[in-house]
Design a protein around this motif. Sequence first.
Motif, PDB file in Angstrom:
ATOM      1  N   ALA A 230       0.838  -1.208   0.000  1.00 43.22           N
ATOM      2  CA  ALA A 230       0.000   0.000   0.000  1.00 43.22           C
ATOM      3  C   ALA A 230       0.869   1.252   0.000  1.00 43.22           C
ATOM      4  N   HIS A 231       0.340   2.328  -0.613  1.00 44.21           N
ATOM      5  CA  HIS A 231       1.069   3.591  -0.675  1.00 44.21           C
ATOM      6  C   HIS A 231       0.168   4.724  -0.189  1.00 44.21           C
ATOM      7  N   ILE A 232       0.735   5.580   0.640  1.00 48.81           N
ATOM      8  CA  ILE A 232       0.008   6.738   1.168  1.00 48.81           C
ATOM      9  C   ILE A 232       0.774   7.983   0.748  1.00 48.81           C
ATOM     10  N   HIS A 233       0.174   8.783  -0.099  1.00 47.36           N
ATOM     11  CA  HIS A 233       0.885   9.901  -0.725  1.00 47.36           C
ATOM     12  C   HIS A 233       0.494  11.224  -0.055  1.00 47.36           C
ATOM     13  N   VAL A 234       1.290  11.653   0.902  1.00 45.31           N
ATOM     14  CA  VAL A 234       1.157  12.983   1.493  1.00 45.31           C
ATOM     15  C   VAL A 234       2.566  13.544   1.676  1.00 45.31           C
ATOM     16  N   PRO A 235       2.738  14.862   1.639  1.00 45.16           N
ATOM     17  CA  PRO A 235       4.086  15.432   1.708  1.00 45.16           C
ATOM     18  C   PRO A 235       4.686  15.485   3.107  1.00 45.16           C
ATOM     19  N   TRP A 236       3.890  15.197   4.130  1.00 42.12           N
ATOM     20  CA  TRP A 236       4.346  15.333   5.510  1.00 42.12           C
ATOM     21  C   TRP A 236       4.354  13.968   6.199  1.00 42.12           C
ATOM     22  N   ALA A 237       5.051  13.906   7.327  1.00 45.82           N
ATOM     23  CA  ALA A 237       5.041  12.687   8.144  1.00 45.82           C
ATOM     24  C   ALA A 237       3.964  12.766   9.210  1.00 45.82           C
ATOM     25  N   ALA A 238       3.700  13.979   9.684  1.00 45.29           N
ATOM     26  CA  ALA A 238       2.662  14.199  10.692  1.00 45.29           C
ATOM     27  C   ALA A 238       2.098  15.594  10.502  1.00 45.29           C
ATOM     28  N   LYS A 239       0.856  15.771  10.948  1.00 43.85           N
ATOM     29  CA  LYS A 239       0.213  17.056  10.718  1.00 43.85           C
ATOM     30  C   LYS A 239      -0.794  17.336  11.828  1.00 43.85           C
ATOM     31  N   TYR A 240      -0.746  18.555  12.369  1.00 44.23           N
ATOM     32  CA  TYR A 240      -1.755  19.016  13.321  1.00 44.23           C
ATOM     33  C   TYR A 240      -2.888  19.663  12.520  1.00 44.23           C
ATOM     34  N   ILE A 241      -4.119  19.274  12.845  1.00 41.36           N
ATOM     35  CA  ILE A 241      -5.298  19.773  12.151  1.00 41.36           C
ATOM     36  C   ILE A 241      -5.979  20.803  13.049  1.00 41.36           C
ATOM     37  N   SER A 242      -6.209  21.994  12.533  1.00 40.12           N
ATOM     38  CA  SER A 242      -6.724  23.080  13.380  1.00 40.12           C
ATOM     39  C   SER A 242      -8.194  23.384  13.163  1.00 40.12           C
TER      40      SER A 242
ATOM     41  N   GLN B  64     -16.634   1.070  18.484  1.00 46.17           N
ATOM     42  CA  GLN B  64     -17.089   0.844  17.111  1.00 46.17           C
ATOM     43  C   GLN B  64     -17.841   2.059  16.580  1.00 46.17           C
ATOM     44  N   GLN B  65     -18.664   2.681  17.422  1.00 44.49           N
ATOM     45  CA  GLN B  65     -19.395   3.869  16.998  1.00 44.49           C
ATOM     46  C   GLN B  65     -18.450   5.030  16.693  1.00 44.49           C
ATOM     47  N   VAL B  66     -17.485   5.222  17.580  1.00 45.40           N
ATOM     48  CA  VAL B  66     -16.549   6.332  17.409  1.00 45.40           C
ATOM     49  C   VAL B  66     -15.625   6.079  16.219  1.00 45.40           C
ATOM     50  N   GLU B  67     -15.195   4.840  16.047  1.00 41.19           N
ATOM     51  CA  GLU B  67     -14.319   4.483  14.924  1.00 41.19           C
ATOM     52  C   GLU B  67     -14.945   4.885  13.593  1.00 41.19           C
ATOM     53  N   ALA B  68     -16.233   4.628  13.421  1.00 36.18           N
ATOM     54  CA  ALA B  68     -16.915   4.955  12.166  1.00 36.18           C
ATOM     55  C   ALA B  68     -16.901   6.461  11.906  1.00 36.18           C
ATOM     56  N   ILE B  69     -17.086   7.259  12.960  1.00 34.24           N
ATOM     57  CA  ILE B  69     -17.086   8.720  12.802  1.00 34.24           C
ATOM     58  C   ILE B  69     -15.696   9.213  12.414  1.00 34.24           C
ATOM     59  N   ILE B  70     -14.671   8.702  13.088  1.00 35.44           N
ATOM     60  CA  ILE B  70     -13.294   9.143  12.799  1.00 35.44           C
ATOM     61  C   ILE B  70     -12.906   8.776  11.370  1.00 35.44           C
ATOM     62  N   LEU B  71     -13.256   7.564  10.948  1.00 40.25           N
ATOM     63  CA  LEU B  71     -12.917   7.127   9.585  1.00 40.25           C
ATOM     64  C   LEU B  71     -13.586   8.011   8.533  1.00 40.25           C
ATOM     65  N   GLU B  72     -14.818   8.391   8.797  1.00 37.63           N
ATOM     66  CA  GLU B  72     -15.523   9.263   7.853  1.00 37.63           C
ATOM     67  C   GLU B  72     -14.816  10.604   7.728  1.00 37.63           C
ATOM     68  N   GLU B  73     -14.400  11.181   8.863  1.00 34.28           N
ATOM     69  CA  GLU B  73     -13.692  12.465   8.825  1.00 34.28           C
ATOM     70  C   GLU B  73     -12.307  12.326   8.190  1.00 34.28           C
ATOM     71  N   LEU B  74     -11.632  11.215   8.471  1.00 36.30           N
ATOM     72  CA  LEU B  74     -10.301  10.992   7.906  1.00 36.30           C
ATOM     73  C   LEU B  74     -10.363  10.925   6.382  1.00 36.30           C
ATOM     74  N   ASN B  75     -11.374  10.248   5.859  1.00 32.54           N
ATOM     75  CA  ASN B  75     -11.490  10.118   4.405  1.00 32.54           C
ATOM     76  C   ASN B  75     -11.861  11.434   3.736  1.00 32.54           C
TER      77      ASN B  75
ATOM     78  N   PRO C  97      -8.696  12.033   1.069  1.00 32.80           N
ATOM     79  CA  PRO C  97      -9.474  11.204   0.152  1.00 32.80           C
ATOM     80  C   PRO C  97      -8.560  10.270  -0.652  1.00 32.80           C
ATOM     81  N   GLY C  98      -9.086   9.091  -0.962  1.00 29.24           N
ATOM     82  CA  GLY C  98      -8.318   8.148  -1.770  1.00 29.24           C
ATOM     83  C   GLY C  98      -7.397   7.245  -0.988  1.00 29.24           C
ATOM     84  N   LEU C  99      -7.533   7.223   0.341  1.00 31.44           N
ATOM     85  CA  LEU C  99      -6.698   6.310   1.127  1.00 31.44           C
ATOM     86  C   LEU C  99      -6.997   4.862   0.746  1.00 31.44           C
TER      87      LEU C  99
END
Length: 343
Positions: A205-217, A261-272, A276-278
């Motif tokens: 698998a490949h994850i294409h982002v320019p950073w290693a870590a990022k704070y979201i504000s 399980q409930q919280v996981e679904a919410i986080i995954l939705e926001e992450l995608n 996008p395209g993970l």
Amino acid sequence: MSRVLIVGAGLTGSVCACLLRREMANKVKIVVWDKSRGTGGRMSTSRSPSDASCIVDLGAQYITATPHYAQIHHNFYEELLASGVLKPLVSLVEGEVVKVGGQKNYITPTGVSSIVKHFLKQSGAEVLFDHHVTHIYRKGSSWEVSPKGRAPEQFDAVVLTMPVPQILQLQGDVGSLLEDSQRLLLEAVSYSSRYALGLFYKAQAHIHVPWAAKYISNNPCIRFIAIDNKKRNLESSECGPSIVVHTSVPFAMKHLEETNQQVEAIILEELNKLLPGLPQPDSIKCQKWRYSQVTSSVAACPGQMTLLSRPLLVCGGDSFTHSNFDGCIESALKVCDVLKSSL
């Protein structure tokens, strides 16, 4: 030899055990109990069920040394750097707030729990997991400590390093030992809460982002994202890539009593939405940190609080300092001083 029990196999407990071994090797037998199945506490590293080389740090992400602590705790930093447990963080952390005066960041190539494992190994302690302490009774000149579902054992001294609310929940003689002033100080301790999500991927698998870590504000759910192998400066060819996501504190407080399980679904939705395209993860782990970081520590008790001197019962951990590497080191040093004076 005095038999010393340290409750909690996190950073404070492991460093305390190590210091005891180095300074009182012929006087103490050290036992460490933890209620979980592994080492680390909030310095937790989780492995993919299908690939042990694919890991994520679900708790602490990297170690930040200010000039002040880099100087006064230099021997700890030098030891960990010399052993390869720590290495300088060279990857890009987008959105990081750099404090005035400068700081150095360090990562752990094999996961942040390797710091705790290093000190526990140095301690030579008997380390037992799945030992959830529920009762502590005074028995003459010793303590009788009962783990859930197991026979009680006796110790000459006990060190409690778990979060303060868990100390206050202990049954037995702890409550009666607390002075009113001590109880008020402990009850005033507060913590932030958060969720962490670890996503494990197949090696191809490949994850294409320019950073290693990022704070979201500007997201109501997600506060921090790390491409964990990239953060640790490892190529995905060396192991499967992995992602760790930390939620914001307000989000965690809102959803704290929901199922993982409930919280996981919410986080995954926001992450995608954010990335996008993970690719589809091979497996996912959701971790609830009810006691994530101390927002208000015990006042006027730097490093430790002694509940009884003879036999010794002492509390330590970041609840008595501050929630980072140096706060735990500071507490371990104070607790060790108390142990040396008592034993």
